[in-house]
Write a protein that holds these residues in place. Structure first.
Motif, PDB file in Angstrom:
ATOM      1  N   ALA A 159      50.430  32.564  37.252  1.00  0.00           N
ATOM      2  CA  ALA A 159      49.318  33.524  37.220  1.00  0.00           C
ATOM      3  C   ALA A 159      48.130  33.010  38.029  1.00  0.00           C
ATOM      4  CB  ALA A 159      48.906  33.796  35.778  1.00  0.00           C
ATOM      5  N   TRP A 163      46.504  34.871  41.422  1.00  0.00           N
ATOM      6  CA  TRP A 163      45.087  35.235  41.536  1.00  0.00           C
ATOM      7  C   TRP A 163      44.445  34.555  42.749  1.00  0.00           C
ATOM      8  CZ3 TRP A 163      40.898  34.056  37.240  1.00  0.00           C
ATOM      9  CH2 TRP A 163      39.717  34.718  37.564  1.00  0.00           C
ATOM     10  N   ALA A 199      46.823  38.984  36.056  1.00  0.00           N
ATOM     11  CA  ALA A 199      46.746  37.524  36.148  1.00  0.00           C
ATOM     12  C   ALA A 199      45.757  36.955  35.142  1.00  0.00           C
ATOM     13  CB  ALA A 199      46.356  37.110  37.571  1.00  0.00           C
ATOM     14  N   LEU A 202      47.159  37.046  31.558  1.00  0.00           N
ATOM     15  CA  LEU A 202      48.161  35.992  31.383  1.00  0.00           C
ATOM     16  C   LEU A 202      47.513  34.615  31.324  1.00  0.00           C
ATOM     17  CD1 LEU A 202      50.998  37.237  33.778  1.00  0.00           C
ATOM     18  CD2 LEU A 202      50.994  37.267  31.283  1.00  0.00           C
TER      19      LEU A 202
END
Length: 304
Positions: A159, A163, A199, A202
């Motif tokens: 994640a 990002w 993202a 998570l």
């Protein structure tokens, strides 16, 4: 000096892995994998990221071997390197990471930019990003709970790469002298909003799981008494700053740009504000990766 080299090489690998995964995934998501306007920079960016990961992994293998063997002269001996590669999970992960990066490099050179290349890069980037969790703190928990911690650490690493890699693409789009048209920028920002939200969710959820295992509820009050805890506090502060910047250009700057475009007005003021916000968020992300690189070399409170 060797310990500093290990940290710097970790940071380089983290940064390269973020681009290898997040950048092509962003291109697939925002541009539907098409060879969109002014994307000639995308393939060279993947090539540079793959080289950074490959060379960084090999150099990190030597540096980590030197730390374990006690000197650089011992580390470059075939017996020492062989033991590191075949006898430790860390060594095997570094070799696998370098090999996958080289495969992405070859694909980036041979294939034309587009959906096929982006998809291959995403597949390889997933493995590269996940490999940091396999040999990090997430793999240290023993017993039945170990799998939960490992899965959370892998999702957290992936994640973060998604990002930060997407941020790298946005930064390149906004800084290029030959910028894409304003509608393309707006479309990319809308794509980032969707990816970024997933993202962040998570990251928060898996971050809580990781903190449960590495810190624990009983040690939260003493978090500032250790270097790891101090860096974790700094990491959370930087993460909060990134969230604030992301919220600013999702809920204010991007809608403002859309209004300018619909009204047919000059979008340059909105683009300038977006550029400052995205660059600031990217800069904070780079610093945050540096903190993570240092934390990866320290024992968490749960191990003390």
């Amino acid at each position: 000096m060797l310990e500093v080299a290990v940290i710097v090489l970790r940071w380089l690998q983290y940064s390269g892995a973020a681009v290898l995964l997040g950048a092509p995934l962003f291109l697939l998501y925002s541009f539907r994998g098409a060879d969109g306007p002014n994307l000639a920079w995308a393939r060279p960016t993947l090539i540079v990221a793959a080289i950074v990961v490959a060379l960084g992994s090999v150099a990190a293998l030597v540096a980590q071997t030197a730390v374990m063997a006690g000197s650089l002269s011992e580390a470059i001996k075939p017996a020492s390197l062989s033991f590191m590669i075949t006898g430790t999970a860390l060594g095997m992960a570094m070799v696998a990471r370098a090999a996958i990066a080289l495969l992405i490099l070859a694909a980036s050179i041979v294939l034309r930019r587009g959906r096929k290349l982006w998809s291959l890069a995403v597949a390889g980037g997933l493995v590269v990003a996940a490999s940091f969790a396999w040999t990090g703190h997430g793999a240290a928990t023993e017993g039945p709970e170990g799998l939960i911690h490992l899965v959370a650490a892998i999702i957290h690493a992936v994640a973060a790469a998604v990002w930060l890699g997407a941020l790298a693409v946005l930064t390149l789009l906004l800084l290029r002298r030959t910028a894409p048209d304003d509608l393309t920028i707006h479309r990319a920002l809308q794509g980032f909003a969707g990816m970024g939200t997933v993202a962040v969710v998570l990251l928060v959820l898996t971050g809580l799981v990781n903190s449960w295992f590495m810190v624990g509820p009983a040690r939260i009050g003493d978090l500032g008494s250790s270097l790891y805890g101090q860096l974790l506090i700094a990491k959370l502060a930087l993460f909060g700053l990134m969230l604030a910047l992301a919220a600013e250009h999702r809920f204010r700057s991007t809608p403002a740009l859309g209004i300018f475009l619909v009204a047919g007005e000059d979008p340059r003021p909105a683009l300038a504000r977006l550029r400052r916000s995205v660059i600031a968020e990217t800069a904070v992300g780079i610093v945050l990766l540096g903190l993570v690189a240092v934390m990866g070399t320290l024992a968490p409170p749960s191990a003390m």
